[in-house]
Scaffold this motif. Structure first.
Motif, mmCIF file in Angstrom:
data_model
loop_
_atom_site.group_PDB
_atom_site.id
_atom_site.type_symbol
_atom_site.label_atom_id
_atom_site.label_comp_id
_atom_site.label_asym_id
_atom_site.label_seq_id
_atom_site.Cartn_x
_atom_site.Cartn_y
_atom_site.Cartn_z
ATOM 1 N N LYS A 1 0.821 -1.214 0.000
ATOM 2 C CA LYS A 1 0.000 0.000 0.000
ATOM 3 C C LYS A 1 0.854 1.261 0.000
ATOM 4 N N THR A 2 1.895 1.293 0.848
ATOM 5 C CA THR A 2 2.708 2.513 0.980
ATOM 6 C C THR A 2 3.923 2.496 0.056
ATOM 7 N N ARG A 3 4.135 1.379 -0.654
ATOM 8 C CA ARG A 3 5.289 1.212 -1.553
ATOM 9 C C ARG A 3 6.604 1.422 -0.792
ATOM 10 N N GLN A 4 6.686 0.781 0.385
ATOM 11 C CA GLN A 4 7.889 0.888 1.210
ATOM 12 C C GLN A 4 8.538 -0.477 1.373
ATOM 13 N N ILE A 5 9.862 -0.444 1.535
ATOM 14 C CA ILE A 5 10.641 -1.658 1.749
ATOM 15 C C ILE A 5 11.342 -1.506 3.089
ATOM 16 N N ALA A 6 11.195 -2.497 3.961
ATOM 17 C CA ALA A 6 11.831 -2.452 5.277
ATOM 18 C C ALA A 6 12.847 -3.581 5.380
ATOM 19 N N VAL A 7 13.925 -3.317 6.117
ATOM 20 C CA VAL A 7 14.958 -4.325 6.349
ATOM 21 C C VAL A 7 15.168 -4.411 7.849
ATOM 22 N N THR A 8 15.157 -5.638 8.364
ATOM 23 C CA THR A 8 15.338 -5.834 9.798
ATOM 24 C C THR A 8 16.123 -7.123 10.046
ATOM 25 N N PRO A 9 16.982 -7.151 11.069
ATOM 26 C CA PRO A 9 17.791 -8.353 11.336
ATOM 27 C C PRO A 9 16.938 -9.551 11.734
ATOM 28 N N THR A 10 17.449 -10.732 11.436
ATOM 29 C CA THR A 10 16.760 -11.967 11.825
ATOM 30 C C THR A 10 17.813 -13.054 12.059
ATOM 31 N N THR A 11 17.361 -14.265 12.322
ATOM 32 C CA THR A 11 18.302 -15.363 12.538
ATOM 33 C C THR A 11 18.396 -16.217 11.281
ATOM 34 N N ALA A 12 19.421 -17.035 11.212
ATOM 35 C CA ALA A 12 19.634 -17.902 10.045
ATOM 36 C C ALA A 12 18.489 -18.892 9.870
#
Length: 144
Positions: free
Chosen positions: A52-63
Motif C-alpha cells: 500500500k505505501t510502496r515501502q521496503i523495510a529491512v530488519t535483522p533476523t536469525t539464520a
C-alpha cells in the motif's frame, strides 16, 4: 534553587550514522554500509514490503528464520556495501522501481535514502522518493 547545569545537554559520543541508501539494479539490490551499521551488522536480515505505501523495510533476523537472507559480515569485516543477488527478492523489490534505459556499457539503477530506526534495528525505504540514474559497469570488461 536552579541547578548550575540547567539547560545543558550532554555531548553525544555516538557518531551519527551516515545516510542509509538502497540501490536497485537489474541484477542486484545493494544496501550501503551505513544501513548495515544501523542494523548492527546482522548476518541475516528479512526484507519486508508494504504494497500500500510502496515501502521496503529491512530488519535483522536469525539464520533459521523463514525468508532469512544472508546479509552482512561482522562490524570490523564489512568493508563496503552489501549486495544481494537473490533473484526472487530482486524481482519483488524491483516491482516498485522503474529502471531507466541505460546506454551500452552502463547499468540503470534507482536509489533511495532510507529512514533509520536504530532502536528498532530497522531501516525503511520509500520507493516514491527514489532517484534514477546510470553508472558505468564495474569489474572486468567483456572480451569483444
Amino acid at each position: 534553587m536552579a541547578s548550575l547545569l540547567q539547560g545543558f545537554e550532554e555531548v553525544q559520543l555516538v557518531k551519527p550514522v551516515g545516510k542509509t541508501v538502497l540501490t536497485v539494479t537489474d541484477s542486484a539490490i545493494r544496501f550501503n554500509k551505513a544501513t548495515a551499521e544501523v542494523l548492527g551488522f546482522p548476518a541475516y536480515v528479512k526484507v519486508l514490503i508494504n504494497d500500500k505505501t510502496r515501502q521496503i523495510a529491512v530488519t535483522p533476523t536469525t539464520a533459521k528464520a523463514d525468508n532469512a537472507i544472508k546479509f552482512s559480515k561482522t562490524e570490523g569485516k564489512q568493508a563496503a556495501s552489501v549486495s544481494i543477488k537473490e533473484a526472487t527478492l530482486i524481482e519483488a523489490v524491483k516491482a516498485y522501481f522503474t529502471l531507466p534505459e541505460a546506454p551500452e556499457g552502463e547499468i540503470a539503477y534507482q536509489s533511495v535514502n532510507g529512514t533509520a530506526y536504530p532502536e528498532s534495528k530497522t531501516v525503511i525505504f520509500d520507493a516514491a522518493n527514489a532517484t534514477a540514474g546510470t553508472m558505468k559497469r564495474r569489474g572486468r570488461k567483456k572480451a569483444a
